[in-house]
Design a protein around this motif. Structure first.
Motif: not given
Ligand code: PEP
Ligand code: MN
Length: 352
Positions: A168-183
């Protein structure tokens, strides 16, 4: 619409084209290329009168982009887009990138064990869901932030890049912080708020085809990402719904050459979700690369029978090693090569 400038065009002439497009009420995006500079006109939902642009000095020609998706089209950009990750992995061009890992991050031990084994076999990108889109609300939903931390630890330990889903939109920031690619998963391909947020993140995005989405809809969803200024986009064919119940989905391999002709974006295949059957993953992975895929996403688990999700379609580790060998052969026959492995990279990173 694309305003192609003459090779001899000056900065001032390009600037005048940009200004004229803005006066006409649209956005202008200069696109420098090897051969020529072009200025893209965006923000129009229909035909634009090109006469006012054709007459400007330095303009070679005005191309009307015939598709509703613009920035993702080959007309907009002839050269293949190559997505480059922090660990040096390049997706697109002549290389074939291997993303592998479990469906879900289940524990620290599970993801570290898998990552070390996959890295040793030559994979350079680790997959694993921390936020899982499950058909049933009672199924394992993923470890969330804890899962992201384990993925980051696996990256530190192996040098592999990490791809993981934002639900969800609420996950994007934290996923971007940890991942190299956002799925962006199949179920979210047309979640436009999520696409916009991922587009703004500045991180490469892996966009999976929706299970009943047309190729045009896939490309229009990708357009949302590029419209936000993010051109680091990888498309993924992961199978569509079919009338046949033998396989989980129907892996649409035709989509690969079709997308390659319509768009400059790299496209990979996911034969794990595409078939749902372990024994069918390797043959379809081979076929996808033969069809021109720029990479593969493969679900692999050290003990698939214990997996909390998608065990039936997860390869055993040695099976992944065999698959890699076969893909190397097929790549060579096509004048391509598998992204070089990272052996020694992790120690090189920690030593620096
Ligand atoms: C996945 O890759 O973990 C996944 C859920 O895939 P899809 O969105 O293609 O179903
Ligand atoms: Mn899965």
């Amino acid at each position: 619409m694309l305003v192609v400038m003459k090779q001899s065009a000056t900065e001032e002439e390009i600037g005048r084209v940009v200004e004229q497009i803005r006066v006409m009420g649209y956005d202008a995006r200069p696109i420098p290329g090897h051969q020529r500079t072009a200025v893209g006109l965006i923000g129009n939902d229909g035909r634009v009168d090109s006469a006012r642009l054709e007459g400007l000095s330095g303009v070679l020609e005005v191309i009307v982009v015939s598709h509703p998706y613009k920035q993702v089209s080959r007309e907009w950009r002839e050269e293949d887009t190559i997505v480059t990750l922090a660990n040096g992995t390049r997706i697109g061009g002549s290389e074939i990138a291997l993303m592998a890992g479990p469906c879900a991050v289940e524990s620290r031990e599970q993801i570290l064990e898998t990552a070390h084994a996959l890295q040793a076999m030559g994979a350079t990108i680790l997959r694993g869901g921390a936020f899982k889109p499950r058909s049933s609300p009672y199924s394992f939903q993923g470890l969330g932030l804890e899962g992201l931390r384990y993925l980051a630890e696996a990256r530190e330990a192996t040098g592999m890049a990490v791809v993981t889903e934002a639900l969800g939109t609420e996950d994007v920031e934290v996923v971007a912080e940890y991942a190299d690619i956002i799925q962006i998963g199949a179920r979210n391909m047309q979640n436009y708020a999520l696409l916009r947020k991922a587009g703004q993140s500045g991180k490469p995005v892996l966009l999976k085809r929706g299970m009943s989405a047309t190729i045009k809809e896939l490309l229009l969803s990708a357009e949302y990402l590029l419209a936000e200024g993010n051109d680091q986009v990888i498309l993924c064919e992961r199978g569509v719904r079919s009338f046949d119940t033998h396989t989980r989905n129907l892996l649409d391999l035709t989509a690969i050459p079709v997308v390659k002709s319509l768009s400059h974006l790299p496209i990979i295949a996911d034969p794990s979700h595409g078939t749902g059957i372990r024994a069918k993953v390797t043959p379809m992975a081979r076929a996808a690369v033969a069809a021109g895929a720029d990479g593969l996403m493969i679900e692999v688990h050290p003990r698939p029978e214990e997996a909390l999700s998608d065990g039936a379609q997860s390869l055993y580790l040695p099976q992944f090693g065999d698959l890699m060998d076969q893909i190397r052969h097929i790549a060579r026959a096509l004048d391509r090569h598998v992204v070089p492995s990272l052996h020694g990279t992790a120690s090189a990173i920690s030593a620096s």
